[in-house]
Scaffold this motif. Structure first.
Motif, PDB file in Angstrom:
ATOM      1  N   LEU A   1       0.822  -1.212   0.000  1.00  0.00           N
ATOM      2  CA  LEU A   1       0.000   0.000   0.000  1.00  0.00           C
ATOM      3  C   LEU A   1       0.858   1.266   0.000  1.00  0.00           C
ATOM      4  N   ALA A   2       2.074   1.170   0.568  1.00  0.00           N
ATOM      5  CA  ALA A   2       2.945   2.344   0.652  1.00  0.00           C
ATOM      6  C   ALA A   2       3.832   2.515  -0.576  1.00  0.00           C
ATOM      7  N   ALA A   3       3.908   1.499  -1.445  1.00  0.00           N
ATOM      8  CA  ALA A   3       4.801   1.566  -2.605  1.00  0.00           C
ATOM      9  C   ALA A   3       4.306   2.618  -3.591  1.00  0.00           C
ATOM     10  N   PRO A   4       5.126   3.604  -3.916  1.00  0.00           N
ATOM     11  CA  PRO A   4       4.660   4.674  -4.811  1.00  0.00           C
ATOM     12  C   PRO A   4       4.390   4.178  -6.224  1.00  0.00           C
ATOM     13  N   GLY A   5       3.180   4.469  -6.698  1.00  0.00           N
ATOM     14  CA  GLY A   5       2.828   4.146  -8.073  1.00  0.00           C
ATOM     15  C   GLY A   5       2.650   2.676  -8.373  1.00  0.00           C
ATOM     16  N   PHE A   6       2.580   1.828  -7.344  1.00  0.00           N
ATOM     17  CA  PHE A   6       2.467   0.390  -7.590  1.00  0.00           C
ATOM     18  C   PHE A   6       1.035   0.027  -7.968  1.00  0.00           C
ATOM     19  N   ALA A   7       0.877  -0.660  -9.096  1.00  0.00           N
ATOM     20  CA  ALA A   7      -0.440  -1.115  -9.554  1.00  0.00           C
ATOM     21  C   ALA A   7      -0.735  -2.487  -8.975  1.00  0.00           C
ATOM     22  N   LEU A   8      -1.851  -2.628  -8.317  1.00  0.00           N
ATOM     23  CA  LEU A   8      -2.200  -3.907  -7.705  1.00  0.00           C
ATOM     24  C   LEU A   8      -2.456  -4.964  -8.770  1.00  0.00           C
ATOM     25  N   PRO A   9      -1.983  -6.194  -8.544  1.00  0.00           N
ATOM     26  CA  PRO A   9      -2.261  -7.284  -9.490  1.00  0.00           C
ATOM     27  C   PRO A   9      -3.741  -7.661  -9.489  1.00  0.00           C
ATOM     28  N   GLU A  10      -4.115  -8.412 -10.500  1.00  0.00           N
ATOM     29  CA  GLU A  10      -5.483  -8.919 -10.586  1.00  0.00           C
ATOM     30  C   GLU A  10      -5.631 -10.283  -9.940  1.00  0.00           C
ATOM     31  N   LEU A  11      -4.522 -10.994  -9.812  1.00  0.00           N
ATOM     32  CA  LEU A  11      -4.544 -12.357  -9.304  1.00  0.00           C
ATOM     33  C   LEU A  11      -3.207 -12.646  -8.636  1.00  0.00           C
ATOM     34  N   LEU A  12      -3.236 -13.347  -7.499  1.00  0.00           N
ATOM     35  CA  LEU A  12      -2.011 -13.719  -6.794  1.00  0.00           C
ATOM     36  C   LEU A  12      -1.728 -15.202  -6.959  1.00  0.00           C
ATOM     37  N   CYS A  13      -0.444 -15.533  -6.984  1.00  0.00           N
ATOM     38  CA  CYS A  13      -0.038 -16.940  -6.932  1.00  0.00           C
ATOM     39  C   CYS A  13       1.274 -17.027  -6.169  1.00  0.00           C
ATOM     40  N   PRO A  14       1.485 -18.105  -5.411  1.00  0.00           N
ATOM     41  CA  PRO A  14       2.762 -18.284  -4.721  1.00  0.00           C
ATOM     42  C   PRO A  14       3.785 -18.915  -5.654  1.00  0.00           C
ATOM     43  N   VAL A  15       5.062 -18.708  -5.352  1.00  0.00           N
ATOM     44  CA  VAL A  15       6.092 -19.475  -6.050  1.00  0.00           C
ATOM     45  C   VAL A  15       5.906 -20.940  -5.650  1.00  0.00           C
ATOM     46  N   PRO A  16       5.711 -21.844  -6.605  1.00  0.00           N
ATOM     47  CA  PRO A  16       5.422 -23.231  -6.239  1.00  0.00           C
ATOM     48  C   PRO A  16       6.682 -23.987  -5.817  1.00  0.00           C
ATOM     49  N   LEU A  17       6.489 -24.971  -4.953  1.00  0.00           N
ATOM     50  CA  LEU A  17       7.545 -25.920  -4.603  1.00  0.00           C
ATOM     51  C   LEU A  17       7.404 -27.162  -5.465  1.00  0.00           C
ATOM     52  N   GLY A  18       8.517 -27.842  -5.697  1.00  0.00           N
ATOM     53  CA  GLY A  18       8.457 -29.123  -6.373  1.00  0.00           C
ATOM     54  C   GLY A  18       7.857 -30.180  -5.458  1.00  0.00           C
ATOM     55  N   PRO A  19       7.352 -31.270  -6.010  1.00  0.00           N
ATOM     56  CA  PRO A  19       6.678 -32.283  -5.189  1.00  0.00           C
ATOM     57  C   PRO A  19       7.555 -32.892  -4.109  1.00  0.00           C
ATOM     58  N   VAL A  20       8.834 -33.105  -4.405  1.00  0.00           N
ATOM     59  CA  VAL A  20       9.726 -33.703  -3.395  1.00  0.00           C
ATOM     60  C   VAL A  20       9.942 -32.732  -2.252  1.00  0.00           C
ATOM     61  N   ARG A  21      10.265 -31.477  -2.576  1.00  0.00           N
ATOM     62  CA  ARG A  21      10.485 -30.474  -1.529  1.00  0.00           C
ATOM     63  C   ARG A  21       9.227 -30.236  -0.708  1.00  0.00           C
ATOM     64  N   LEU A  22       8.068 -30.219  -1.360  1.00  0.00           N
ATOM     65  CA  LEU A  22       6.808 -30.020  -0.641  1.00  0.00           C
ATOM     66  C   LEU A  22       6.531 -31.188   0.290  1.00  0.00           C
ATOM     67  N   SER A  23       6.827 -32.391  -0.171  1.00  0.00           N
ATOM     68  CA  SER A  23       6.624 -33.573   0.673  1.00  0.00           C
ATOM     69  C   SER A  23       7.554 -33.551   1.879  1.00  0.00           C
ATOM     70  N   GLU A  24       8.786 -33.119   1.678  1.00  0.00           N
ATOM     71  CA  GLU A  24       9.749 -33.069   2.782  1.00  0.00           C
ATOM     72  C   GLU A  24       9.366 -32.021   3.816  1.00  0.00           C
ATOM     73  N   ARG A  25       8.958 -30.843   3.342  1.00  0.00           N
ATOM     74  CA  ARG A  25       8.676 -29.729   4.255  1.00  0.00           C
ATOM     75  C   ARG A  25       7.270 -29.804   4.813  1.00  0.00           C
ATOM     76  N   GLY A  26       6.330 -30.278   4.008  1.00  0.00           N
ATOM     77  CA  GLY A  26       4.949 -30.394   4.457  1.00  0.00           C
ATOM     78  C   GLY A  26       4.101 -29.177   4.176  1.00  0.00           C
ATOM     79  N   TYR A  27       4.688 -28.108   3.709  1.00  0.00           N
ATOM     80  CA  TYR A  27       3.953 -26.878   3.399  1.00  0.00           C
ATOM     81  C   TYR A  27       4.826 -26.014   2.502  1.00  0.00           C
ATOM     82  N   ASN A  28       4.167 -25.064   1.829  1.00  0.00           N
ATOM     83  CA  ASN A  28       4.860 -24.083   0.997  1.00  0.00           C
ATOM     84  C   ASN A  28       4.783 -22.744   1.713  1.00  0.00           C
ATOM     85  N   GLN A  29       5.910 -22.249   2.192  1.00  0.00           N
ATOM     86  CA  GLN A  29       5.906 -21.004   2.967  1.00  0.00           C
ATOM     87  C   GLN A  29       5.390 -19.827   2.157  1.00  0.00           C
ATOM     88  N   ALA A  30       5.621 -19.820   0.848  1.00  0.00           N
ATOM     89  CA  ALA A  30       5.102 -18.741   0.008  1.00  0.00           C
ATOM     90  C   ALA A  30       3.578 -18.750  -0.008  1.00  0.00           C
TER      91      ALA A  30
END
Length: 244
Positions: A116-145
């Motif tokens: 909200l404080a970023a000057p002139g920043f246009a809000l996106p229309e849709l958000l997505c997290p950076v995805p984890l690969g299946p092995v890393r997701l299985s090891e960690r149990g969650y995607n922090q992003a």
């Protein structure tokens, strides 16, 4: 009442009954990080490149840095809540590797304020997290992003599509490798989910991540989104590593 306000109200009652300690100083707090610590950690008017969020001099606020002018990345803008340095880095590591998921909503609130404080920043229309690969997701149990993206989506009022993109390669960990190795690791790492193509074409996509280091991961993901028709890609990251 929607699910998010109900959760916030319940969280407020729990905080009153079970006051918590600041994750950094250990003092009494009504949030994972107390207000004095948060003031020291979060950017307070720090000038950053509008494209990659690397620090700039005060006179260059909201401009593009020399590196982005010399070779524009695939993404169009980046907002960062703070710099990835001690002690902020310890919070990220606890969230990422220590299962401290209670930190994710705090990260989202902090990032929301930065957006909200970023000057002139246009809000996106849709958000997505950076995805984890299946092995890393299985090891960690969650995607922090994704854990940051969920509350950020509610705060911004922007829809979240958790499976918009897929990581088709379980790339090696990006920490502890050279910039060129990071770049090589990310080649052909991502794709847009086949059933999500219509949600990408012609739209402004906001990519959420916990840390932006060299930018190669986010650049590769932005290039993939644009290859599949995205009109604009902006990064929303909690912490930005300073250039070396």
């Amino acid at each position: 009442m929607s699910a998010w306000p109900r959760c916030e109200a319940m969280a407020g009652r729990l905080r009153a009954l079970l006051p918590c300690a600041c994750a950094l100083c250990g003092g009494a707090a009504d949030a994972p990080v107390c207000t004095p610590c948060a003031r020291q950690l979060v950017d307070a008017g720090t000038a950053r490149c509008r494209r990659c969020a690397n620090p700039l001099g005060p006179a260059d606020a909201a401009l593009a840095c020399g590196a982005c002018l010399a070779g524009a990345p695939a993404y169009d803008a980046t907002v960062a809540a703070g710099g990835y340095a001690s002690p902020l880095d310890q919070l990220v590591l606890r969230l990422k590797f220590g299962g401290a998921l209670a930190l994710a909503p705090w990260c989202a609130h902090t990032l929301h304020a930065a957006v909200l404080a970023a000057p002139g920043f246009a809000l996106p229309e849709l958000l997505c997290p950076v995805p984890l690969g299946p092995v890393r997701l299985s090891e960690r149990g969650y995607n922090q992003a994704l854990e940051i993206a969920r509350p950020l989506s509610a705060l911004l009022g922007i829809a979240l599509q958790a499976r918009l993109t897929l990581r088709r390669l379980d790339t090696p960990a990006q920490s502890g490798v050279t910039a060129q190795e990071r770049k090589n690791n990310m080649r052909h790492a991502f794709l847009v989910a086949p059933d999500m193509l219509a949600q990408v074409r012609g739209r402004h996509i906001g990519v959420v991540d916990d840390v932006m280091t060299s930018g190669h991961t986010l650049n590769a993901l932005a290039a993939t989104l644009k290859r599949f028709g995205a009109a604009r890609v902006s990064n929303l990251v909690f912490a930005r590593t300073a250039p070396h």
